[in-house]
Motif scaffolding. Structure first.
Motif, short mmCIF file in Angstrom:
data_model
loop_
_atom_site.label_atom_id
_atom_site.label_comp_id
_atom_site.label_asym_id
_atom_site.label_seq_id
_atom_site.Cartn_x
_atom_site.Cartn_y
_atom_site.Cartn_z
N GLU A 142 25.26 38.72 30.93
CA GLU A 142 26.51 38.62 30.18
C GLU A 142 27.72 38.81 31.09
O GLU A 142 28.86 38.83 30.63
N GLY A 143 27.47 38.96 32.39
CA GLY A 143 28.55 39.19 33.33
C GLY A 143 29.28 37.92 33.71
O GLY A 143 28.81 36.80 33.48
N ILE A 144 30.47 38.10 34.30
CA ILE A 144 31.29 37.01 34.79
C ILE A 144 31.43 37.16 36.30
O ILE A 144 31.71 38.26 36.79
N SER A 145 31.25 36.10 37.05
CA SER A 145 31.43 36.18 38.50
C SER A 145 32.91 36.40 38.84
O SER A 145 33.78 35.68 38.36
N PHE A 146 33.16 37.41 39.67
CA PHE A 146 34.53 37.64 40.13
C PHE A 146 34.68 37.22 41.60
O PHE A 146 35.54 37.73 42.32
N LYS A 147 33.85 36.27 42.02
CA LYS A 147 33.98 35.73 43.37
C LYS A 147 35.39 35.22 43.65
O LYS A 147 35.93 35.47 44.74
N PRO A 148 36.05 34.52 42.69
CA PRO A 148 37.42 34.06 42.95
C PRO A 148 38.39 35.21 43.24
O PRO A 148 39.36 35.04 43.98
N VAL A 149 38.14 36.37 42.65
CA VAL A 149 38.99 37.54 42.90
C VAL A 149 38.77 38.03 44.33
O VAL A 149 39.72 38.35 45.05
N LEU A 150 37.50 38.08 44.76
CA LEU A 150 37.18 38.53 46.11
C LEU A 150 37.80 37.60 47.16
O LEU A 150 38.21 38.04 48.23
N GLU A 151 37.86 36.33 46.83
CA GLU A 151 38.41 35.33 47.76
C GLU A 151 39.93 35.24 47.70
O GLU A 151 40.55 34.47 48.43
N GLY A 152 40.54 36.03 46.80
CA GLY A 152 42.00 36.04 46.69
C GLY A 152 42.57 34.86 45.94
O GLY A 152 43.78 34.60 45.99
N LYS A 153 41.72 34.14 45.20
CA LYS A 153 42.18 32.96 44.48
C LYS A 153 42.78 33.30 43.12
O LYS A 153 43.51 32.50 42.53
N GLN A 154 42.44 34.48 42.57
CA GLN A 154 43.01 34.93 41.31
C GLN A 154 42.97 36.45 41.28
O GLN A 154 42.22 37.08 42.03
N GLN A 155 43.77 37.03 40.39
CA GLN A 155 43.91 38.48 40.33
C GLN A 155 42.90 39.15 39.40
O GLN A 155 42.49 40.28 39.64
N THR A 156 42.52 38.47 38.34
CA THR A 156 41.62 39.06 37.35
C THR A 156 40.63 38.02 36.84
O THR A 156 40.81 36.82 37.04
N VAL A 157 39.59 38.51 36.18
CA VAL A 157 38.64 37.60 35.52
C VAL A 157 38.65 37.81 34.01
O VAL A 157 38.04 37.04 33.27
N ARG A 158 39.34 38.85 33.56
CA ARG A 158 39.44 39.12 32.13
C ARG A 158 40.86 39.51 31.76
O ARG A 158 41.56 40.15 32.54
N ASP A 159 41.24 39.17 30.53
CA ASP A 159 42.54 39.58 30.01
C ASP A 159 42.43 40.90 29.27
O ASP A 159 43.38 41.68 29.23
N VAL A 160 41.26 41.17 28.70
CA VAL A 160 41.05 42.36 27.87
C VAL A 160 39.86 43.16 28.38
O VAL A 160 38.83 42.60 28.75
N LEU A 161 40.00 44.49 28.38
CA LEU A 161 38.91 45.39 28.74
C LEU A 161 38.62 46.31 27.55
O LEU A 161 39.55 46.80 26.90
N TYR A 162 37.35 46.56 27.29
CA TYR A 162 36.91 47.33 26.12
C TYR A 162 36.03 48.49 26.58
O TYR A 162 35.21 48.33 27.48
#
Length: 268
Positions: A142-162
């Motif tokens: 159920e996870g989302i890859s945050f590879k783009p965050v590690l590469e500096g291409k985006q700041q977040t992978v989610r808008d909401v945290l629960y």
């Protein structure tokens, strides 16, 4: 934020009898005297020092193998510890000092020293590792890859945290974060404790409560919070934001099939 011995700021009827770290874990005491808090801080620092030593051994071995620059290293943990903050000692809460965890990643393509919000959960690690290694992500993840965050291409992978904690009483504690805003709600099974807390983390990153403004507390911790550094749930100026965050929390509870509802939410 520095660790300070702070008198209990939360309702003592916490709904977790015989379960909380303060009463079940040897060395994590209910007492809030300076000696006890200093001992807890010392244990925390000693644990961190030992972890540093062990990580150092791993990194040196990678260097000796010639694999240091070809290896991704993920460092994280499962939760933080209160150690006196908000009058708590252990981990059974959803304040930032406990909800957030350390998360450091080193590897090819990752700029050293860079920081980002990320907005990731630990369950995202598997999907990220698979993505990095060009391995198909398991359909059961159920996870989302945050590879783009590690590469500096985006700041977040989610808008909401629960967040959820209901280890000792039901429904327990729930929180939701979006941007700089965070809502925490908690309730005991018998209904004797029902609390709603709204924080603007940009203005109040340590989630100070009204109790933190008391003269005895400000003198003790050496910090005087500003007027806006309080729980804003009962502030009419933020009624619209409270309503928005309440709706977001319920939406997340429904989306994630949370089996419980809090006292002021619509019935299932």
């Amino acid at each position: 934020m520095a660790y300070h011995p702070v008198p209990c700021l939360t309702n003592p009827i916490h709904g977790h009898p015989g379960l909380r770290d303060e009463v079940k874990v040897s060395g994590v005491w209910e007492r809030r005297d300076e000696r006890t808090i200093r001992n807890e801080i010392g244990r925390n620092f000693a644990c961190g020092e030992n972890i540093d030593i062990q990580i150092g051994r791993v990194l040196k071995k990678l260097e000796a193998m010639g694999e240091f620059d070809n290896t991704y290293v993920f460092y994280t943990a499962d939760h933080g510890m209160a150690i006196g903050r908000h009058g708590l000692q252990g981990k059974q809460n959803l304040y930032e000092h406990t909800l957030r965890v350390p998360f450091i990643v080193k590897g090819p393509g990752i700029k050293a020293g860079s920081r980002t919000k990320g907005n990731v959960f630990l369950l995202d690690v598997l999907s990220t590792m698979c993505d990095i290694a060009n391995i198909e992500i398991p359909k059961t993840s159920e996870g989302i890859s945050f590879k783009p965050v590690l590469e500096g291409k985006q700041q977040t992978v989610r808008d909401v945290l629960y967040g959820v904690y209901s280890g000792g009483t039901k429904p327990g504690m729930r929180c939701v974060k979006q941007g700089d805003w965070k809502l925490i709600k908690y309730e005991t099974s018998d209904g004797t404790v029902r609390e709603t807390q709204l924080f603007d983390l940009a203005a109040n990153p340590h989630e100070f409560l009204q109790q933190h403004h008391h003269a005895a507390i400000t003198k003790l911790i050496g910090v005087t919070p500003t007027a806006q550094q309080v729980n804003l749930a009962n502030n009419p100026a933020h009624a619209g934001k409270l309503k928005e965050m309440e709706a977001l929390l319920l939406s997340e509870m429904k989306r994630l099939n949370d089996p419980h509802r809090l006292w002021d939410q619509e019935a299932k």
